[in-house]
Write a protein that holds these residues in place. Structure first.
Motif, PDB file in Angstrom:
ATOM      1  N   ASP A  56      16.381 -52.917  25.046  1.00 45.56           N
ATOM      2  CA  ASP A  56      15.730 -51.999  25.980  1.00 45.56           C
ATOM      3  C   ASP A  56      15.433 -50.653  25.326  1.00 45.56           C
ATOM      4  N   ALA A  57      16.370 -50.147  24.546  1.00 44.99           N
ATOM      5  CA  ALA A  57      16.149 -48.877  23.853  1.00 44.99           C
ATOM      6  C   ALA A  57      14.968 -49.002  22.894  1.00 44.99           C
ATOM      7  N   GLY A  58      14.849 -50.139  22.236  1.00 48.91           N
ATOM      8  CA  GLY A  58      13.730 -50.379  21.324  1.00 48.91           C
ATOM      9  C   GLY A  58      12.396 -50.443  22.041  1.00 48.91           C
ATOM     10  N   LYS A  59      12.406 -50.974  23.258  1.00 49.35           N
ATOM     11  CA  LYS A  59      11.160 -51.038  24.030  1.00 49.35           C
ATOM     12  C   LYS A  59      10.648 -49.636  24.344  1.00 49.35           C
ATOM     13  N   ILE A  60      11.566 -48.742  24.625  1.00 51.51           N
ATOM     14  CA  ILE A  60      11.185 -47.360  24.936  1.00 51.51           C
ATOM     15  C   ILE A  60      10.656 -46.676  23.678  1.00 51.51           C
ATOM     16  N   GLY A  61      11.464 -46.671  22.635  1.00 49.46           N
ATOM     17  CA  GLY A  61      11.084 -45.997  21.394  1.00 49.46           C
ATOM     18  C   GLY A  61       9.895 -46.636  20.708  1.00 49.46           C
ATOM     19  N   GLY A  62       9.794 -47.953  20.783  1.00 46.41           N
ATOM     20  CA  GLY A  62       8.688 -48.659  20.135  1.00 46.41           C
ATOM     21  C   GLY A  62       7.351 -48.310  20.733  1.00 46.41           C
ATOM     22  N   GLN A  63       7.301 -48.210  22.035  1.00 46.46           N
ATOM     23  CA  GLN A  63       6.039 -47.876  22.693  1.00 46.46           C
ATOM     24  C   GLN A  63       5.605 -46.465  22.325  1.00 46.46           C
ATOM     25  N   ILE A  64       6.537 -45.539  22.333  1.00 45.69           N
ATOM     26  CA  ILE A  64       6.207 -44.148  21.997  1.00 45.69           C
ATOM     27  C   ILE A  64       5.832 -44.041  20.516  1.00 45.69           C
ATOM     28  N   GLY A  65       6.658 -44.608  19.658  1.00 50.18           N
ATOM     29  CA  GLY A  65       6.417 -44.520  18.214  1.00 50.18           C
ATOM     30  C   GLY A  65       5.138 -45.205  17.784  1.00 50.18           C
TER      31      GLY A  65
END
Length: 85
Positions: A56-65
């Motif tokens: 879940d943390a990766g989904k947040i950061g991945g979309q932004i990054g």
């Protein structure tokens, strides 16, 4: 949350944070984070998120990054085109 990525030019932090907020159409990077989490249906809360999964943390950061990288590439291509003319 702590930032693990190191910026080569520390003075660029404010500019990168502003670009992140601009890309996500919000006023602050923190607000951006919560908006992305809400869109993804991820229960991100202010304070301790110890129960948040890595996925879940990766989904947040991945979309932004991912959006930031696309914008940086677009800007670099535009700069190269300007220099060649």
């Amino acid at each position: 949350m702590t930032r693990k990525n190191k910026i080569l030019v520390p003075e660029a932090r404010a500019g990168l944070d502003q670009m992140k907020a601009d890309l996500m159409n919000s006023s602050t990077p923190d607000q951006t984070k919560y908006e992305v989490a809400q869109e993804q249906g991820i229960p991100l809360k202010k304070g301790n998120n110890g129960e948040l999964s890595t996925r879940d943390a990766g989904k947040i950061g991945g979309q932004i990054g991912g959006q930031m990288v696309k914008e940086l590439i677009r800007r670099a291509q535009h700069q190269i085109e300007k220099e060649q003319t």
